[in-house]
Scaffold this active site. Sequence first.
Site, mmCIF file in Angstrom:
data_model
loop_
_atom_site.group_PDB
_atom_site.id
_atom_site.type_symbol
_atom_site.label_atom_id
_atom_site.label_comp_id
_atom_site.label_asym_id
_atom_site.label_seq_id
_atom_site.Cartn_x
_atom_site.Cartn_y
_atom_site.Cartn_z
ATOM 1 N N LYS A 114 -6.398 -0.174 3.352
ATOM 2 C CA LYS A 114 -7.151 0.641 2.401
ATOM 3 C C LYS A 114 -6.547 0.400 1.017
ATOM 4 O O LYS A 114 -5.325 0.433 0.851
ATOM 5 C CB LYS A 114 -7.056 2.120 2.778
ATOM 6 C CG LYS A 114 -7.852 2.434 4.031
ATOM 7 C CD LYS A 114 -7.772 3.902 4.385
ATOM 8 C CE LYS A 114 -8.392 4.810 3.354
ATOM 9 N NZ LYS A 114 -9.843 4.598 3.119
ATOM 10 N N SER A 116 -6.255 2.112 -1.649
ATOM 11 C CA SER A 116 -5.391 3.140 -2.248
ATOM 12 C C SER A 116 -3.960 3.020 -1.726
ATOM 13 O O SER A 116 -2.998 3.284 -2.451
ATOM 14 C CB SER A 116 -5.950 4.531 -1.933
ATOM 15 O OG SER A 116 -6.264 4.625 -0.554
ATOM 16 N N LEU A 117 -3.802 2.616 -0.467
ATOM 17 C CA LEU A 117 -2.461 2.429 0.093
ATOM 18 C C LEU A 117 -1.910 1.056 -0.271
ATOM 19 O O LEU A 117 -0.721 0.906 -0.571
ATOM 20 C CB LEU A 117 -2.514 2.590 1.622
ATOM 21 C CG LEU A 117 -2.956 3.975 2.108
ATOM 22 C CD1 LEU A 117 -3.157 3.980 3.614
ATOM 23 C CD2 LEU A 117 -1.926 5.025 1.710
ATOM 24 N N ARG A 119 -2.358 -0.521 -2.937
ATOM 25 C CA ARG A 119 -1.868 -0.508 -4.323
ATOM 26 C C ARG A 119 -0.441 0.017 -4.428
ATOM 27 O O ARG A 119 0.259 -0.206 -5.403
ATOM 28 C CB ARG A 119 -2.812 0.326 -5.194
ATOM 29 C CG ARG A 119 -4.159 -0.352 -5.368
ATOM 30 C CD ARG A 119 -5.187 0.549 -5.993
ATOM 31 N NE ARG A 119 -6.519 0.051 -5.686
ATOM 32 C CZ ARG A 119 -7.544 0.077 -6.524
ATOM 33 N NH1 ARG A 119 -7.393 0.584 -7.734
ATOM 34 N NH2 ARG A 119 -8.715 -0.386 -6.150
ATOM 35 N N LEU A 151 -0.944 -1.478 14.734
ATOM 36 C CA LEU A 151 -0.856 -1.807 13.307
ATOM 37 C C LEU A 151 0.534 -2.324 12.981
ATOM 38 O O LEU A 151 1.536 -1.758 13.442
ATOM 39 C CB LEU A 151 -1.151 -0.561 12.468
ATOM 40 C CG LEU A 151 -2.508 0.081 12.725
ATOM 41 C CD1 LEU A 151 -2.596 1.428 12.005
ATOM 42 C CD2 LEU A 151 -3.639 -0.843 12.284
ATOM 43 N N GLU A 152 0.576 -3.387 12.210
ATOM 44 C CA GLU A 152 1.861 -3.923 11.726
ATOM 45 C C GLU A 152 2.013 -3.398 10.301
ATOM 46 O O GLU A 152 1.396 -3.913 9.372
ATOM 47 C CB GLU A 152 1.829 -5.449 11.748
ATOM 48 C CG GLU A 152 1.567 -6.037 13.133
ATOM 49 C CD GLU A 152 0.262 -6.814 13.208
ATOM 50 O OE1 GLU A 152 -0.308 -7.140 12.161
ATOM 51 O OE2 GLU A 152 -0.198 -7.078 14.339
ATOM 52 N N GLN A 171 -9.073 0.411 7.881
ATOM 53 C CA GLN A 171 -10.516 0.469 8.113
ATOM 54 C C GLN A 171 -10.951 -0.691 8.984
ATOM 55 O O GLN A 171 -10.329 -1.748 8.998
ATOM 56 C CB GLN A 171 -11.289 0.515 6.811
ATOM 57 C CG GLN A 171 -10.963 -0.561 5.812
ATOM 58 C CD GLN A 171 -11.589 -0.287 4.460
ATOM 59 O OE1 GLN A 171 -12.702 0.232 4.359
ATOM 60 N NE2 GLN A 171 -10.878 -0.623 3.396
#
Length: 200
Positions: A114, A116-117, A119, A151-152, A171
């Site tokens: 995502k 926002s993350l 960044r 998830l890594e 996502q």
Amino acid sequence: MILSDREIKAAIKRGAIRLSPTPDESMWSSTAVDLRLAPQINQWKRPTLGGVDIPIRPADEKYSFPALQRECCPETTITDQGYVLAAGKFILGWTIEKIRLPHHSKIAARVEGKSSLARLGLGVHVTAPTIHAGFGDRTIPKDYPGNPIQLEIWNVGPLDIVLVSGMKICQLIFESVEGTPDIGYTGQFADQGTGTSSAS
Ligand SMILES: O=c1ccn([C@H]2C[C@H](O)[C@@H](COP(=O)(O)OP(=O)(O)OP(=O)(O)O)O2)c(=O)[nH]1
């Protein structure tokens, strides 16, 4: 071709995609659906025998990647205070959502971060975003919900980032597959998150 939100919802309705729990309205965008971070995370520690030799490991289960993960990547749980992912650190996590892509449905997916993350420097995979057609579909029962995505998670930014269980972490982008694959997904992660493989 990437599926729109409308096509994804229609595919869910006819059973061509299974996603559970059902995402709420805040998780949708035009061409993707957000997934949330589960409380279980895993952290690598050094193998007792030194380096990692995955490419030359025999095809024997006891030398497999899942076996290495069982040995060297113990699980901890994110507390109510959250988990501080320090700058430069790397952990494995899971999505709360389970996914099943029946291979005859001709739909595959990609897990992505995502913005926002991102960044802040937070990534959710390391060059391997593919969720194959047939993922989560090896177990036959019709009502089988599928498997979570591993998830890594890495932090390349300068700030420590607090990860909270239930936060929107990544996502999923769905794509239609041209033609029907001959096989479903039968790789080493076919049972991940089910309690029958290392990655659970
Ligand atoms: O970030 C990711 C990417 C993939 N997967 C799952 C879904 C995918 O279908 C499966 C296998 O991914 P990949 O093909 O990249 O793994 P591999 O290292 O090639 O293993 P194998 O050939 O045994 O599948 O792992 C995840 O859980 N998280």
